[in-house]
Design a protein around this motif. Structure first.
Motif, short mmCIF file in Angstrom:
data_model
loop_
_atom_site.label_atom_id
_atom_site.label_comp_id
_atom_site.label_asym_id
_atom_site.label_seq_id
_atom_site.Cartn_x
_atom_site.Cartn_y
_atom_site.Cartn_z
N PRO A 168 -45.37 -21.22 -19.16
CA PRO A 168 -44.57 -22.23 -19.87
C PRO A 168 -45.33 -23.53 -20.08
N SER A 169 -46.15 -23.94 -19.11
CA SER A 169 -46.85 -25.21 -19.29
C SER A 169 -47.90 -25.09 -20.39
N ASP A 170 -48.48 -23.90 -20.57
CA ASP A 170 -49.41 -23.68 -21.69
C ASP A 170 -48.65 -23.76 -23.01
N ALA A 171 -47.48 -23.14 -23.03
CA ALA A 171 -46.68 -23.16 -24.26
C ALA A 171 -46.33 -24.59 -24.64
N LEU A 172 -46.11 -25.40 -23.64
CA LEU A 172 -45.71 -26.77 -23.92
C LEU A 172 -46.88 -27.63 -24.37
N THR A 173 -48.03 -27.43 -23.72
CA THR A 173 -49.15 -28.32 -24.02
C THR A 173 -49.99 -27.84 -25.20
N MET A 174 -49.81 -26.59 -25.64
CA MET A 174 -50.64 -26.09 -26.74
C MET A 174 -50.43 -26.95 -28.00
N ASN A 175 -51.44 -26.93 -28.83
CA ASN A 175 -51.34 -27.67 -30.09
C ASN A 175 -50.41 -26.86 -31.01
N LYS A 176 -49.15 -27.21 -30.99
CA LYS A 176 -48.13 -26.38 -31.64
C LYS A 176 -48.33 -26.25 -33.15
N ALA A 177 -48.93 -27.28 -33.74
CA ALA A 177 -49.15 -27.23 -35.19
C ALA A 177 -50.16 -26.14 -35.54
N ARG A 178 -51.03 -25.79 -34.58
CA ARG A 178 -52.06 -24.78 -34.84
C ARG A 178 -51.65 -23.36 -34.47
N VAL A 179 -50.62 -23.24 -33.64
CA VAL A 179 -50.21 -21.90 -33.21
C VAL A 179 -49.18 -21.35 -34.20
N LYS A 180 -49.60 -20.35 -34.96
CA LYS A 180 -48.74 -19.82 -36.02
C LYS A 180 -47.82 -18.71 -35.51
N ALA A 181 -48.21 -18.10 -34.40
CA ALA A 181 -47.35 -17.07 -33.79
C ALA A 181 -47.87 -16.80 -32.39
N ILE A 182 -47.02 -16.19 -31.59
CA ILE A 182 -47.42 -15.84 -30.22
C ILE A 182 -47.16 -14.35 -30.02
N VAL A 183 -48.14 -13.68 -29.44
CA VAL A 183 -48.03 -12.25 -29.17
C VAL A 183 -48.35 -12.05 -27.69
N MET A 184 -47.41 -11.46 -26.96
CA MET A 184 -47.59 -11.39 -25.51
C MET A 184 -47.40 -9.97 -24.99
N ASP A 185 -48.26 -9.56 -24.06
CA ASP A 185 -48.09 -8.22 -23.47
C ASP A 185 -46.81 -8.14 -22.64
N MET A 186 -46.54 -9.23 -21.92
CA MET A 186 -45.41 -9.19 -20.98
C MET A 186 -44.24 -9.99 -21.57
N GLY A 187 -43.24 -10.18 -20.73
CA GLY A 187 -42.18 -11.13 -21.09
C GLY A 187 -40.90 -10.50 -21.59
N GLY A 188 -39.84 -11.27 -21.49
CA GLY A 188 -38.54 -10.84 -21.99
C GLY A 188 -37.93 -11.95 -22.79
N ALA A 189 -36.80 -11.67 -23.40
CA ALA A 189 -36.16 -12.68 -24.26
C ALA A 189 -35.69 -13.90 -23.48
N THR A 190 -35.54 -13.73 -22.15
CA THR A 190 -35.07 -14.87 -21.37
C THR A 190 -36.20 -15.60 -20.66
N SER A 191 -37.44 -15.17 -20.87
CA SER A 191 -38.54 -15.88 -20.22
C SER A 191 -38.62 -17.28 -20.82
N HIS A 192 -39.09 -18.21 -20.02
CA HIS A 192 -39.15 -19.59 -20.51
C HIS A 192 -40.03 -19.70 -21.75
N THR A 193 -41.09 -18.90 -21.79
CA THR A 193 -41.99 -18.99 -22.94
C THR A 193 -41.26 -18.56 -24.21
N ALA A 194 -40.44 -17.51 -24.11
CA ALA A 194 -39.67 -17.07 -25.28
C ALA A 194 -38.70 -18.16 -25.70
N ILE A 195 -38.09 -18.81 -24.72
CA ILE A 195 -37.14 -19.88 -25.02
C ILE A 195 -37.86 -21.03 -25.73
N LEU A 196 -39.05 -21.36 -25.22
CA LEU A 196 -39.81 -22.45 -25.86
C LEU A 196 -40.25 -22.06 -27.27
#
Ligand code: PEP
Ligand code: MG
Length: 588
Positions: A168-196
């Motif tokens: 989650p801290s990576d998701a928050l600090t990443m340069n959001k304007a440059r990240v066009k999509a996120i693809v993750m091996d793990m995770g669920g719809a309720t993970s904080h990263t998905a929420i962010l």
């Protein structure tokens, strides 16, 4: 060209170059023994690293609260609590003294132990918290080692982020304007990263198992956060096609969003209500952004599924109150648990059913466990004080079940009254109509219901006898089947004859193919996934109810689902002035 299918947790379409992000979480941590007389200096190294990490996270926390919603912003509160936790500090001190190992190593070991403990829990929520522990303790180790973390804040070109797991801290600090999509091996719809990802409106797919190992930085990717499709190194024509689809999608989204504050009203002034279906409390805020007029279906059983057990009254009360508070005056329809069927709860032996779809599920299960049922109703009634509550019962097959459920509701009220607990006394109580026997006795059920909500997912399944989860027979699951149309008409007419609202919360309500027909049949309320709301509103605002009424009449005369389909399709295309369904804003 290679294709994967993931779980789409944040909608949108993106095309771009992969950036495979392997964070330094796996970085080497030095391991050495210390002497007893080094204990104090090792301890003060820990304290100053802890202070530094605390300062850094406090700043991040402030930033989060400015950038994301109230709900999402609480993520780093938990991190701060961890660093301020004297019990944790005591554990570090004790481990230092007993193991006489360097403090980085001690923290790494504690981090592994705590994460493993959480991962072993059957509760997916706790499992996801293991990621948070690893994140915060990794920061601490980095501070001790003076490692400047390679940060995604430095991204200087547009990328599609590919990773095993994004903290989650990576998701928050990443340069959001440059990240066009996120693809993750793990995770669920309720993970904080998905929420962010949803909060930042970045398309995201999770659960791709090994994609991060197979994709290389620089590979061309297409991420479809609507369908869940991921294409690696697409052929030129696929790329052009998808780029076209992407542009189209966003152009339409922009247009559709302009409708947010306009009413869902036909050209001749027939007003309906568009509401949202949600599974987890965190979704509530996004429904408001989509312009919904309340929650038409909150699938409360997901609370139990996430916990792997029915949750207690207080836990439920908090979750329901949270949704009601966010929605303010807008109605929130809490459906009592529809456990069982395809939503199994092993702890309740709900997985032992020989024929679960026809078996012990939903209201049948609730009525057989009155204490559990009453606990849920008490939590709902108490939460009702915070907003505009409606309750509804799933899978009612006849009046006896409805009466029994209403009796338990009265018992719950009288218990609360005796205990002097605040609760919402006069609330609308609705019946889900999703079993043919309920549809055929809708006039009887309407006598005791404040509203109906038609669950077409099950109504189609039970009317046509087609397992809604079986691909081999899915071609039979036709909402255009004359039997379904007649059923819908009967239900809606029965509701209106008794002066109650006819709502629909099955998938049919969020599919633009059926909108005109449902308007013509007189449906009052449509409840759907929030992302479908703008396009359904667009259709509604572009037709007239009078003409939809004529369409419904003609459709009811057809003898096969094919004929109904052809009739509705031709009518819709000519009425909306479009060539084909691809031209419908936001797709079907
Ligand atoms: C339905 O059956 O249409 C419905 C909305 O309920 P669920 O999908 O949760 O069974
Ligand atoms: Mg159902």
């Amino acid at each position: 060209m290679k294709k994967y299918t993931g779980n789409p947790v944040s909608p949108g379409i993106a095309l771009g170059k992969a950036f495979v992000y392997l964070d330094n979480n796996t970085g080497e941590v030095p391991h050495y023994s210390i002497q007893k007389n080094q204990l104090d200096s090792e301890w003060s190294r820990f304290l100053s690293a802890n202070d530094e990490a605390l300062a850094e996270l406090t700043a991040l926390n402030v930033q989060t609260k400015q950038e994301v919603s109230r709900e999402d912003a609480t993520i780093f509160d938990a991190y701060l609590m961890m660093l301020e936790d004297t019990e944790f500090q005591g554990k570090v001190r004790e481990r230092l003294e007993t193991s006489l190992q360097n403090v980085e190593w001690v923290i790494k070991e504690l981090s592994h132990e705590m994460s493993a403990m959480l991962m072993a829990s059957p509760d997916p929520y706790l499992q996801e918290r293991a990621v948070d522990i690893a994140d915060v303790l990794r920061r601490l180790v980095n501070k001790l080692l003076h490692v400047q973390k390679v940060t995604l804040a430095d991204l200087s070109e547009d990328v599609i982020l590919v990773c095993r797991e994004l903290l989650p801290s990576d998701a928050l600090t990443m340069n959001k304007a440059r990240v066009k999509a996120i693809v993750m091996d793990m995770g669920g719809a309720t993970s904080h990263t998905a929420i962010l990802a949803r909060a930042f409106e970045i398309p995201a797919l999770v659960g791709l198992s090994s994609a991060s190992k197979e994709i290389n930085t620089g590979d061309m990717l297409i991420v479809n956060g609507v369908s869940g499709e991921l294409i690696v190194n697409p052929e030129k024509n696929v790329q052009t096609e998808m780029d076209h689809e992407r542009k189209h999608y966003y152009k339409q989204l922009k247009e559709l969003r302009k409708l947010r504050d306009l009413p869902a009203e036909t050209r001749d002034g027939y007003r309906v209500s568009l509401k949202a279906n949600i599974e987890i409390p965190e979704e509530a805020e996004a429904t408001l952004r989509a312009g919904c007029e309340g929650i038409g279906l909150y699938r409360s059983e997901f609370l139990f599924l996430a916990a792997g057990r029915p949750t207690g009254e207080e836990e439920q009360f908090k979750a329901y109150s949270h949704v009601l508070e966010i929605m303010g005056n807008l109605p929130v329809t809490l459906r009592t648990a529809d456990a069982g069927g395809d939503k199994l709860l092993p702890e309740l032996q709900l997985s032992d059913e020989r024929n679960p779809i026809l078996g012990w599920r939903a209201i049948r299960f609730s009525l057989s466990r009155p204490e559990l049922f009453k606990t849920q109703l008490r939590a709902m009634l108490r939460a009702g004080v915070s907003g505009n509550l409606r309750i509804m019962f799933p899978m009612i097959s006849g009046i006896e079940e409805l009466e029994q459920a209403l009796a338990v509701l009265e018992e719950a009220k009288s218990e609360l009254r005796k205990q002097g607990k605040a609760f919402a006394e006069a609330i609308p109580v609705g019946t889900m109509i999703e079993i043919p026997s309920a549809a055929l006795t809708a006039d009887i059920l309407a006598e005791k219901s404040s509203f109906f909500s038609i669950g077409t997912n099950d109504l189609v399944q039970y009317t046509i006898a087609v397992d809604r989860g079986n691909e081999k027979v899915s071609y039979l699951a036709q909402p255009f089947h004359p039997a379904i149309l007649r059923s819908l008409k009967q239900i809606i007419d029965a509701a209106h004859a008794k002066g109650i609202t006819a709502a629909m919360c099955g998938e049919m309500a969020g599919n633009a193919l059926f909108t005109a027909l449902l308007l013509g049949l007189g449906l009052d309320e449509f409840s759907m996934n929030a992302s479908a709301i703008p396009r359904i509103k667009w259709v509604i605002r572009n037709v007239t109810q009078a003409s939809c009424g004529r369409l419904a009449k003609n459709a009811l005369r057809c003898t096969s689902y094919r004929d109904v389909g052809r009739l509705v399709e031709d009518w819709t295309l000519s009425e909306l002035g479009i060539k084909n369904y691809d031209a419908l804003p936001g797709g079907i």
